[in-house]
Motif scaffolding. Structure first.
Motif, PDB file in Angstrom:
ATOM      1  N   ASP A  16       0.816  -1.220  -0.047  1.00  0.00           N
ATOM      2  CA  ASP A  16       0.050  -0.097   0.061  1.00  0.00           C
ATOM      3  C   ASP A  16       0.781   1.342  -0.142  1.00  0.00           C
ATOM      4  O   ASP A  16       0.618   2.296   0.714  1.00  0.00           O
ATOM      5  CB  ASP A  16      -0.805  -0.076   1.037  1.00  0.00           C
ATOM      6  CG  ASP A  16      -1.784  -1.165   1.249  1.00  0.00           C
ATOM      7  OD1 ASP A  16      -2.300  -1.513   0.037  1.00  0.00           O
ATOM      8  OD2 ASP A  16      -2.058  -1.945   2.284  1.00  0.00           O
ATOM      9  N   THR A  32       2.247   4.704  -0.865  1.00  0.00           N
ATOM     10  CA  THR A  32       1.728   5.766  -1.318  1.00  0.00           C
ATOM     11  C   THR A  32       2.980   7.041  -1.435  1.00  0.00           C
ATOM     12  O   THR A  32       3.565   7.042  -0.432  1.00  0.00           O
ATOM     13  CB  THR A  32       0.469   6.489  -0.710  1.00  0.00           C
ATOM     14  OG1 THR A  32       0.947   6.781   0.852  1.00  0.00           O
ATOM     15  CG2 THR A  32      -0.766   5.586  -0.815  1.00  0.00           C
ATOM     16  N   ARG A  80       6.059  12.952   1.043  1.00  0.00           N
ATOM     17  CA  ARG A  80       5.329  12.139   2.118  1.00  0.00           C
ATOM     18  C   ARG A  80       4.952  10.822   1.640  1.00  0.00           C
ATOM     19  O   ARG A  80       4.491  10.651   0.574  1.00  0.00           O
ATOM     20  CB  ARG A  80       4.027  12.965   2.356  1.00  0.00           C
ATOM     21  CG  ARG A  80       4.409  14.372   3.201  1.00  0.00           C
ATOM     22  CD  ARG A  80       3.125  14.896   3.743  1.00  0.00           C
ATOM     23  NE  ARG A  80       2.280  15.110   2.365  1.00  0.00           N
ATOM     24  CZ  ARG A  80       1.035  15.451   2.560  1.00  0.00           C
ATOM     25  NH1 ARG A  80       0.469  15.475   3.714  1.00  0.00           N
ATOM     26  NH2 ARG A  80       0.138  15.907   1.616  1.00  0.00           N
ATOM     27  N   THR A  81       5.810   9.847   2.339  1.00  0.00           N
ATOM     28  CA  THR A  81       5.548   8.220   2.186  1.00  0.00           C
ATOM     29  C   THR A  81       4.575   7.673   2.997  1.00  0.00           C
ATOM     30  O   THR A  81       4.606   7.743   4.214  1.00  0.00           O
ATOM     31  CB  THR A  81       6.909   7.697   2.245  1.00  0.00           C
ATOM     32  OG1 THR A  81       7.530   8.385   1.047  1.00  0.00           O
ATOM     33  CG2 THR A  81       6.545   6.360   1.541  1.00  0.00           C
ATOM     34  N   GLY A  82       3.658   6.790   2.278  1.00  0.00           N
ATOM     35  CA  GLY A  82       2.908   6.028   3.439  1.00  0.00           C
ATOM     36  C   GLY A  82       2.798   4.616   2.943  1.00  0.00           C
ATOM     37  O   GLY A  82       3.373   4.149   1.960  1.00  0.00           O
ATOM     38  N   GLY A  83       2.195   3.784   3.830  1.00  0.00           N
ATOM     39  CA  GLY A  83       2.229   2.369   3.524  1.00  0.00           C
ATOM     40  C   GLY A  83       3.546   1.598   4.150  1.00  0.00           C
ATOM     41  O   GLY A  83       4.167   2.569   5.182  1.00  0.00           O
ATOM     42  N   SER A  84       3.870   0.682   3.764  1.00  0.00           N
ATOM     43  CA  SER A  84       4.978  -0.201   4.325  1.00  0.00           C
ATOM     44  C   SER A  84       5.904  -0.738   3.353  1.00  0.00           C
ATOM     45  O   SER A  84       5.664  -1.055   2.243  1.00  0.00           O
ATOM     46  CB  SER A  84       4.378  -1.350   5.099  1.00  0.00           C
ATOM     47  OG  SER A  84       5.519  -2.358   5.526  1.00  0.00           O
ATOM     48  N   VAL A 141       9.917   2.359   6.057  1.00  0.00           N
ATOM     49  CA  VAL A 141       9.362   3.561   5.959  1.00  0.00           C
ATOM     50  C   VAL A 141       9.546   4.146   7.262  1.00  0.00           C
ATOM     51  O   VAL A 141       9.074   3.544   8.217  1.00  0.00           O
ATOM     52  CB  VAL A 141       7.794   3.178   5.444  1.00  0.00           C
ATOM     53  CG1 VAL A 141       7.087   4.823   5.596  1.00  0.00           C
ATOM     54  CG2 VAL A 141       7.967   2.869   4.018  1.00  0.00           C
ATOM     55  N   GLY A 142      10.098   5.458   7.297  1.00  0.00           N
ATOM     56  CA  GLY A 142      10.185   6.123   8.402  1.00  0.00           C
ATOM     57  C   GLY A 142      11.441   5.713   9.286  1.00  0.00           C
ATOM     58  O   GLY A 142      11.880   6.353  10.342  1.00  0.00           O
ATOM     59  N   GLY A 163      -0.973   3.615  -3.351  1.00  0.00           N
ATOM     60  CA  GLY A 163      -1.238   2.184  -2.704  1.00  0.00           C
ATOM     61  C   GLY A 163      -0.730   1.000  -3.525  1.00  0.00           C
ATOM     62  O   GLY A 163      -1.638   0.341  -3.550  1.00  0.00           O
ATOM     63  N   ASP A 218       3.598  10.976  -2.293  1.00  0.00           N
ATOM     64  CA  ASP A 218       2.875  12.712  -2.327  1.00  0.00           C
ATOM     65  C   ASP A 218       3.900  13.626  -2.377  1.00  0.00           C
ATOM     66  O   ASP A 218       4.659  13.803  -1.300  1.00  0.00           O
ATOM     67  CB  ASP A 218       1.739  13.068  -1.278  1.00  0.00           C
ATOM     68  CG  ASP A 218       1.018  14.118  -1.485  1.00  0.00           C
ATOM     69  OD1 ASP A 218       1.820  15.161  -1.750  1.00  0.00           O
ATOM     70  OD2 ASP A 218      -0.232  14.162  -1.587  1.00  0.00           O
ATOM     71  N   GLU A 251      11.074  -2.727   9.026  1.00  0.00           N
ATOM     72  CA  GLU A 251      10.405  -1.722   8.286  1.00  0.00           C
ATOM     73  C   GLU A 251      11.195  -0.463   7.871  1.00  0.00           C
ATOM     74  O   GLU A 251      12.190  -0.126   8.795  1.00  0.00           O
ATOM     75  CB  GLU A 251       9.248  -1.110   9.395  1.00  0.00           C
ATOM     76  CG  GLU A 251       8.330  -0.023   8.624  1.00  0.00           C
ATOM     77  CD  GLU A 251       7.675  -0.305   7.382  1.00  0.00           C
ATOM     78  OE1 GLU A 251       7.875   0.161   6.286  1.00  0.00           O
ATOM     79  OE2 GLU A 251       6.758  -1.318   7.560  1.00  0.00           O
TER      80      GLU A 251
END
Length: 284
Positions: free
Chosen positions: A18, A20, A67-71, A80-81, A30, A22, A78
């Motif tokens: 998923d 994302t 900006r990154t979302g999901g995994s 992301v982040g 996603g 931006d 992990e």
């Protein structure tokens, strides 16, 4: 009665779920991918489809405002982040990347040997004769002629194809688990492309590498990808194993990309309908 043996389920080397992205506006919507060791996973689409952004997101190389979302997980860890310092321990060590233009990824003022051994010094702690021996071994692996002498030469002293092979050697220096290849043959002529693609295929199998091959060229995918995901406008519109996708594409966009290949006989749905109408008119 003994039950038939089933192939073991392999845990993906890298999983995207998923995802994302931006950058002032949504660009990736996603998407999900699994990269397995020893296989080449193709990510295809035209410019602006989001395929390169996806590969850059894996290494946390997107612009600061993104900006990154999901995994995105590497063997369950992990990404992301993840803090930059932790990501730096993964970049080049567990995940490596090959870029489109090897002249941009190789430092023009440093000899090849220095560039190869720097990776080993930082990530593996190798120095001196041990690092040099490994550098020679890597150049032999990617089939750069006379590797001992090549270590002392500079990028401009090699052809484009040889520079890309050297860039691949740099990416392999620390035995990564995942290799991201972003349009690795676009800047090369057709005969050189074929050699680079064969090399990537061999490396995936011999080193049990999970390879993500990003390209707009489905002809490249047809040569080596085990499976292909097709992206359009930040979404995956179709995915299938190579044989299925090229024999029986399901999405109109995929059919359009395939129809654009030289010598292709694949028709888009619109072309198919137009041909049927012409044939019906002839019958009347």
């Amino acid at each position: 009665m003994t039950a038939p043996a089933t192939a073991p389920v392999r845990t993906p080397a890298l999983s995207i779920r998923d995802l994302t992205i931006d950058i002032g506006r949504p660009l990736v919507h996603g998407i999900s991918l699994d990269l397995e060791a020893g296989r080449i996973h193709g990510l295809a689409g035209e410019s602006g489809s989001g395929k390169t952004l996806t590969s850059l997101a894996v290494l946390g190389l997107l612009p600061r405002q993104a900006r990154t979302g999901g995994s995105i997980t590497l063997a369950g860890e992990e990404l992301v982040g993840m803090r930059r310092r932790a990501l730096n321990r993964i970049r080049g060590r567990r995940i490596a990347m090959i870029f489109q233009d090897p002249s941009a990824s190789l430092h023009p003022q440093l000899p090849i040997g220095r560039q190869l051994t720097d990776h080993m010094r930082v990530h593996l702690g190798l120095r001196g004769d041990a690092a040099r021996a490994r550098a020679i071994e890597l150049l032999e692996t990617v089939q750069v002629p006379n590797p001992d002498a090549a270590l002392k030469r500079y990028p401009h002293q090699f052809s484009g194809g040889q520079r890309q092979r050297i860039a691949i050697a740099c990416s392999l220096a620390c035995d990564p688990e995942v290799l991201l290849a972003d349009e690795p043959t676009t800047a090369l002529d057709v005969t050189v492309q074929a050699g680079i693609l064969r090399l990537l295929r061999d490396l995936a199998i011999e080193r049990d590498l999970a390879v993500l091959l990003v390209t707009h060229d489905l002809g490249v995918m047809s040569a080596i990808a085990d499976e292909v995901a097709v992206m359009k406008n930040g979404q995956i519109v179709e995915r299938a194993d190579r044989e299925t996708l090229f024999r029986a594409p399901q999405h109109e966009y995929t059919r359009t990309l395939l129809a654009a290949l030289p010598g292709s006989k694949i028709e888009t749905d619109a072309e198919h309908s137009e041909r049927d109408a012409d044939e019906e008119a002839e019958d009347e």
